[in-house]
Design an enzyme around this catalytic site. Sequence first.
Site, PDB file in Angstrom:
ATOM      1  N   SER A  91      43.814  37.243  38.067  1.00 23.34           N
ATOM      2  CA  SER A  91      43.721  38.411  38.943  1.00 23.34           C
ATOM      3  C   SER A  91      42.847  38.190  40.170  1.00 23.34           C
ATOM      4  CB  SER A  91      43.236  39.630  38.170  1.00 23.34           C
ATOM      5  OG  SER A  91      42.018  39.348  37.528  1.00 23.34           O
ATOM      6  N   SER A  92      41.850  37.330  40.073  1.00 23.93           N
ATOM      7  CA  SER A  92      41.004  37.095  41.249  1.00 23.93           C
ATOM      8  C   SER A  92      41.318  35.737  41.852  1.00 23.93           C
ATOM      9  CB  SER A  92      39.519  37.175  40.876  1.00 23.93           C
ATOM     10  OG  SER A  92      39.132  36.016  40.170  1.00 23.93           O
TER      11      SER A  92
END
Length: 132
Positions: free
Chosen positions: A21-22
């Site tokens: 996600s990052s």
Amino acid sequence: METPSSRERRTIRCAIYTRKSSEEGLDQEFNSLDAQFEACAAYIASQKAEGWKVVPERYDDGGISGGTLERPGIQRLMADVDAGRVDMIVVYKIDRLTRSLADFSRLIDRLDAANCSFVSVTQAFNTSTSMG
């Protein structure tokens, strides 16, 4: 009489899907997506006797939330599933595929329609068997 060893085993074309996600750490030579891919590839290799084989295409989504299906990697993967090019999706954890129960349900319906299964290598979840 045909024996199991004389029958040609069906090849199960396995697509590995990875997501992080990052964007933190994605620029490293070996990152979280690579680690997920390697774990999934090792799992597929352990199923070689069952006919499992990794497809050459990589389906990665780096720096994208699992709360949406509007991700380039999952879109390409599902297009290949719909086109009949993938028999099994292999993920490190179910939440790599999606974090939305509604999206998960829609994905499972699409996989069923395409006669495609999925397995999580770190969780007891495998839709290719009735017990999974």
